[in-house]
Design a protein around this motif. Structure first.
Motif, PDB file in Angstrom:
ATOM      1  N   GLY A  65     -32.106 -24.645  42.590  1.00  0.00           N
ATOM      2  CA  GLY A  65     -31.423 -25.957  42.270  1.00  0.00           C
ATOM      3  C   GLY A  65     -30.755 -26.738  43.132  1.00  0.00           C
ATOM      4  N   ASN A  66     -31.079 -26.505  44.528  1.00  0.00           N
ATOM      5  CA  ASN A  66     -31.487 -27.579  45.670  1.00  0.00           C
ATOM      6  C   ASN A  66     -32.586 -28.282  45.584  1.00  0.00           C
ATOM      7  OD1 ASN A  66     -28.533 -27.314  47.000  1.00  0.00           O
ATOM      8  ND2 ASN A  66     -29.479 -25.566  46.823  1.00  0.00           N
ATOM      9  N   PRO A  67     -32.431 -29.638  45.042  1.00  0.00           N
ATOM     10  CA  PRO A  67     -33.475 -30.142  45.866  1.00  0.00           C
ATOM     11  C   PRO A  67     -34.688 -29.657  46.929  1.00  0.00           C
ATOM     12  CG  PRO A  67     -31.932 -31.883  46.334  1.00  0.00           C
ATOM     13  CD  PRO A  67     -31.342 -30.434  45.387  1.00  0.00           C
ATOM     14  N   ILE A  68     -34.067 -28.858  48.356  1.00  0.00           N
ATOM     15  CA  ILE A  68     -35.274 -28.731  48.624  1.00  0.00           C
ATOM     16  C   ILE A  68     -36.437 -27.445  48.489  1.00  0.00           C
ATOM     17  CG2 ILE A  68     -33.352 -29.264  50.437  1.00  0.00           C
ATOM     18  CD1 ILE A  68     -32.184 -26.199  50.959  1.00  0.00           C
ATOM     19  N   ALA A  69     -35.172 -26.899  47.269  1.00  0.00           N
ATOM     20  CA  ALA A  69     -36.340 -25.487  46.877  1.00  0.00           C
ATOM     21  C   ALA A  69     -37.345 -25.706  45.812  1.00  0.00           C
ATOM     22  CB  ALA A  69     -35.567 -24.216  45.643  1.00  0.00           C
ATOM     23  N   LEU A  70     -37.636 -27.696  45.633  1.00  0.00           N
ATOM     24  CA  LEU A  70     -39.297 -27.546  45.377  1.00  0.00           C
ATOM     25  C   LEU A  70     -39.755 -27.851  46.277  1.00  0.00           C
ATOM     26  CD1 LEU A  70     -36.901 -30.468  43.084  1.00  0.00           C
ATOM     27  CD2 LEU A  70     -38.117 -28.142  41.784  1.00  0.00           C
ATOM     28  N   VAL A  71     -39.196 -27.741  47.611  1.00  0.00           N
ATOM     29  CA  VAL A  71     -40.735 -28.212  49.008  1.00  0.00           C
ATOM     30  C   VAL A  71     -41.685 -27.038  48.281  1.00  0.00           C
ATOM     31  CG1 VAL A  71     -40.844 -28.879  50.834  1.00  0.00           C
ATOM     32  CG2 VAL A  71     -39.396 -29.210  49.977  1.00  0.00           C
ATOM     33  N   PRO A  72     -42.652 -27.580  49.079  1.00  0.00           N
ATOM     34  CA  PRO A  72     -43.380 -26.081  49.227  1.00  0.00           C
ATOM     35  C   PRO A  72     -43.442 -25.493  50.408  1.00  0.00           C
ATOM     36  CG  PRO A  72     -44.902 -28.062  49.176  1.00  0.00           C
ATOM     37  CD  PRO A  72     -44.000 -28.077  49.388  1.00  0.00           C
ATOM     38  N   SER A  73     -42.841 -25.226  51.182  1.00  0.00           N
ATOM     39  CA  SER A  73     -42.585 -24.766  52.667  1.00  0.00           C
ATOM     40  C   SER A  73     -41.053 -23.491  52.834  1.00  0.00           C
ATOM     41  CB  SER A  73     -42.712 -24.978  53.706  1.00  0.00           C
ATOM     42  OG  SER A  73     -42.007 -26.668  53.534  1.00  0.00           O
TER      43      SER A  73
ATOM     44  N   LEU B 228     -36.617 -36.077  46.439  1.00  0.00           N
ATOM     45  CA  LEU B 228     -36.578 -35.120  45.900  1.00  0.00           C
ATOM     46  C   LEU B 228     -35.004 -34.134  44.061  1.00  0.00           C
ATOM     47  CD1 LEU B 228     -37.103 -32.584  48.960  1.00  0.00           C
ATOM     48  CD2 LEU B 228     -38.348 -33.787  46.994  1.00  0.00           C
ATOM     49  N   LEU B 229     -34.343 -35.582  44.919  1.00  0.00           N
ATOM     50  CA  LEU B 229     -33.194 -35.693  44.368  1.00  0.00           C
ATOM     51  C   LEU B 229     -32.443 -36.038  42.718  1.00  0.00           C
ATOM     52  CD1 LEU B 229     -29.884 -35.039  44.231  1.00  0.00           C
ATOM     53  CD2 LEU B 229     -29.324 -36.649  45.110  1.00  0.00           C
ATOM     54  N   PRO B 230     -33.419 -36.762  42.779  1.00  0.00           N
ATOM     55  CA  PRO B 230     -33.575 -37.573  40.699  1.00  0.00           C
ATOM     56  C   PRO B 230     -34.596 -36.666  40.244  1.00  0.00           C
ATOM     57  CG  PRO B 230     -33.460 -39.344  42.426  1.00  0.00           C
ATOM     58  CD  PRO B 230     -33.192 -38.045  43.533  1.00  0.00           C
ATOM     59  N   LEU B 231     -35.192 -36.295  41.329  1.00  0.00           N
ATOM     60  CA  LEU B 231     -36.748 -35.350  40.526  1.00  0.00           C
ATOM     61  C   LEU B 231     -35.503 -34.107  40.556  1.00  0.00           C
ATOM     62  CD1 LEU B 231     -39.325 -34.144  39.727  1.00  0.00           C
ATOM     63  CD2 LEU B 231     -39.931 -33.417  42.146  1.00  0.00           C
ATOM     64  N   ARG B 232     -34.897 -33.518  40.865  1.00  0.00           N
ATOM     65  CA  ARG B 232     -34.255 -32.420  40.586  1.00  0.00           C
ATOM     66  C   ARG B 232     -33.525 -32.144  39.124  1.00  0.00           C
ATOM     67  NH1 ARG B 232     -29.765 -30.062  42.624  1.00  0.00           N
ATOM     68  NH2 ARG B 232     -28.636 -32.399  41.984  1.00  0.00           N
ATOM     69  N   ASP B 233     -33.174 -33.517  39.299  1.00  0.00           N
ATOM     70  CA  ASP B 233     -31.705 -33.924  37.932  1.00  0.00           C
ATOM     71  C   ASP B 233     -33.288 -34.243  36.788  1.00  0.00           C
ATOM     72  OD1 ASP B 233     -29.485 -33.473  38.769  1.00  0.00           O
ATOM     73  OD2 ASP B 233     -29.700 -35.545  39.659  1.00  0.00           O
TER      74      ASP B 233
END
Length: 638
Positions: free
Chosen positions: A243-251, A436-441
């Motif tokens: 649920g954090n923006p970093i969870a959308l990163v491939p690595s 990443l933060l706006p993308l998560r929202d």
């Protein structure tokens, strides 16, 4: 909640409010006239016969109805059917304390109560602050203050014996006050807050005994910083960062697994030995760890688009093209290394919708332009579907992180003509985002796909039109002169190839007309819970107007038509007999359809629409993630 608590209460004030609900000094607890007096109890002891279990057997004559026995009072307090039963789920010791207030009410003192509680769960109690009075609960080991309005947590106000602290669903943004000589916590829950930085706060110096850390849905955007910070915790075994923006990163998963060797569970999934091997030495290649999310979109085909029934004459032509549009959050960083292959920049030109179905373009000048020259039209304003708009399909119960909604861009597929079975779009698009933060929202919304029809109408110039008519007249004379079978076959072949032989280079095209054929929605919220692929067949019911029913409707009743029909009936005896039989049948059906009350039923609803097979669009969206160190090096070009 009383009016004085509208602005919030302290943690200890909320505890006292829950304590009052136990009624430790009210019936059936505490001292009162409802309890048996000691003299009566002594008389019963001498006059009753004891059972083998030591419970006195009292007859109805010996029992005083003005008093209640301890067993009866306990039943009043513990039975769910009792009117004196109260909910004690907010603490493991609440029900036990109520029984003590019945059995030994003399023990119930303020000091005893504060030392008795070990667990406290005060959820949704409008708590805004953890005050110093909470230190009175000296033996408290578990404290849960979820779903409150706490902004800052002062570690000096936490009981020294505390082992579990749950603060999910608050407004915490800064962990600095919590990390100043905190108690030796084993579990710390901070999910659904707004923590954006944990460096210098979650280290071994402050949390040497921490085993479980829950940071689900916060605002952590720097993967390397998070990994290197949590690496210092010596006993961390369970970690939740979904649920954090970093969870959308491939690595994301591979870097944390390799960076935290003691960790056993990541995002409620046990780390396997194969994962340890596959991600080995990934944390050493920090130059490849970028805070960038990559989303791959693929739409292979669309089925069930109704037949457009294009019209064409010798001097005019009509063509209809179909394409797919998707609004997505726009890349706002200046140093982005990637760009969308089919990204359309935002413009001030918008197209107003007509009854939310037909859309006209802003270009109104007619001219010689090919049907495929008008593309990448922005049909609606992006603000209508941006994050935070109440009209958008937002599944999140959380408010948007950003004060202002981020701008959106249009992603558009290539255009294709209508096909009978399906239109093969084969639309591939790779979307990369650094913000990443706006993308998560944005992922909490439903993505909105629009299948749009572009209608192009054109006609020949006047000179070419005259030549076409002249050639058509000559053709008619030749056909009248020569009526052979070979010429008839040639005529049929010409009719089939009429569209191909139309002089397209001379056509004057009018402004294109746009119509939204279908609007489909797809949820990507599963990306925020650990999933990496969403593949669905989106369907939409389609209704088309039946033109055959229009043709089958009788002609308008004009005086001339009436005279012609009467003349035909007089001249043709067969038609006269047919009309008489039809009138008889209609009279019989009318009689049969009358109801029991003698009233004629209402005429059936005339529906000229035809229900076609549902429109289907196959969509596959994949969030890129690395499954091994080899894939990481390959994707980065190392």
């Amino acid at each position: 909640m009383c009016e004085s608590d509208a602005d919030g209460v302290t943690a200890f004030a909320a505890f006292k409010r829950l304590l009052r609900k136990l009624g430790l000094h009210e019936f059936p607890c505490g001292f009162g006239t409802w309890r048996e007096n000691r003299k009566l109890e002594n008389e019963k002891k001498t006059s009753t016969v004891h059972s083998p279990r030591g419970i006195s057997a009292i007859t109805l004559m010996e029992h005083d109805p003005n008093y209640e026995r301890v067993e009866t009072l306990l039943e009043y307090a513990t039975s769910p059917l009792s009117p004196w039963y109260t909910d004690c789920n907010w603490s493991d010791e609440a029900a036990e304390l109520r029984q003590i207030a019945i059995k030994s009410p003399q023990k119930i003192t303020a000091k005893f109560i504060c030392s008795y509680f070990k667990t406290l769960r005060m959820r949704n109690e409008n708590v805004i602050k953890i005050d110093a009075d909470l230190l009175k609960l000296k033996n408290l080991s578990e404290l849960s203050l979820s779903a409150n309005r706490i902004v800052d947590v002062m570690s000096v106000n936490l009981p020294p014996c505390l082992k579990t602290l749950e603060l999910s669903g608050n407004n915490i943004t800064d962990l600095a006050p919590l990390c100043v000589k905190p108690p030796a916590l084993v579990l710390l829950g901070l999910s659904y807050n707004r923590v954006a930085n944990i460096s210098e706060h979650l280290t071994a110096q402050q949390w040497p005994q921490l085993l479980c850390l829950d940071l689900f849905h916060n605002n952590l955007c720097d993967l390397k910083e998070v990994g290197l910070t949590l690496k210092t915790l010596p006993k961390l075994q369970s970690l939740v960062l979904n649920g954090n923006p970093i969870a959308l990163v491939p690595s994301y998963r591979g870097f944390l697994i390799d960076c935290l060797p003691v960790l056993n569970i990541l995002d409620d999934i046990t780390i396997t030995a194969d994962e340890r091997v596959n991600y080995s030495t990934l944390h050493l290649h920090t130059e490849y760890i970028e805070n960038v999310a990559t989303i791959k979109l693929f739409v292979p085909h669309v089925k069930g688009i109704p037949d457009p029934q294009e019209q064409q004459t010798d001097v005019s032509i009509e063509q209809k093209f179909y394409f797919i549009q998707l609004y997505f959050i726009e890349e706002t960083t200046n140093d982005s290394k990637h760009s969308d292959a089919e990204k359309i920049p935002s413009t001030d030109k918008t197209v107003q919708s007509v009854d939310n179905q037909q859309m006209m373009s802003t270009e109104t000048n007619e001219g010689k332009q090919s049907p495929a020259s008008v593309s990448n039209i922005r049909l609606i304003d992006s603000k209508n579907i941006a994050v935070g708009n109440p009209n958008s399909l937002n599944r999140s119960f959380l408010p948007s992180t950003n004060d202002s909604p981020p701008p959106t861009t249009v992603l558009q597929s290539p255009e294709f003509l209508w096909a009978e079975n399906q239109i093969n779009f084969e639309w591939n698009n790779v979307i990369t985002r650094h913000n990443l933060l706006p993308l998560r929202d944005y992922l909490y919304q439903d993505l909105e796909f629009k299948i749009i029809e572009r209608k192009m109408s054109g006609h020949l110039p006047v000179e070419v039109e005259v030549e076409e008519k002249h050639a058509k007249g000559k053709g008619k004379d030749d056909k009248d002169a020569k009526k052979t079978k070979e010429e008839k076959k040639k005529k049929e072949s010409k009719a089939k190839n009429k569209k191909a032989k139309f002089p397209m280079e001379n056509v004057i095209w009018s402004a294109p007309e746009f119509k939204v054929v279908a609007t489909l929605h797809l949820s990507l919220e599963s990306f925020l819970h650990g999933e990496h692929v969403v593949e669905e067949i989106l369907t939409k019911e389609v209704c088309s107007f039946d033109e055959d029913s229009r043709k089958s409707t009788p002609p308008s009743k004009s005086p001339n038509n009436k005279k012609d029909s009467k003349a035909n009936k007089k001249n043709n005896p067969l038609s006269r007999s047919q009309s008489q039989t039809k009138e008889k049948k209609s009279a019989e059906t009318k009689k049969g359809k009358r109801s029991e009350n003698g009233k004629n039923p209402s005429p059936p609803f005339e529906n000229n629409s035809v229900h076609l097979p549902p429109l289907e669009m196959t969509v596959r969206i994949e969030l890129e993630h690395w499954t091994s160190i080899e894939q990481a090096l390959e994707s980065t070009g190392a």
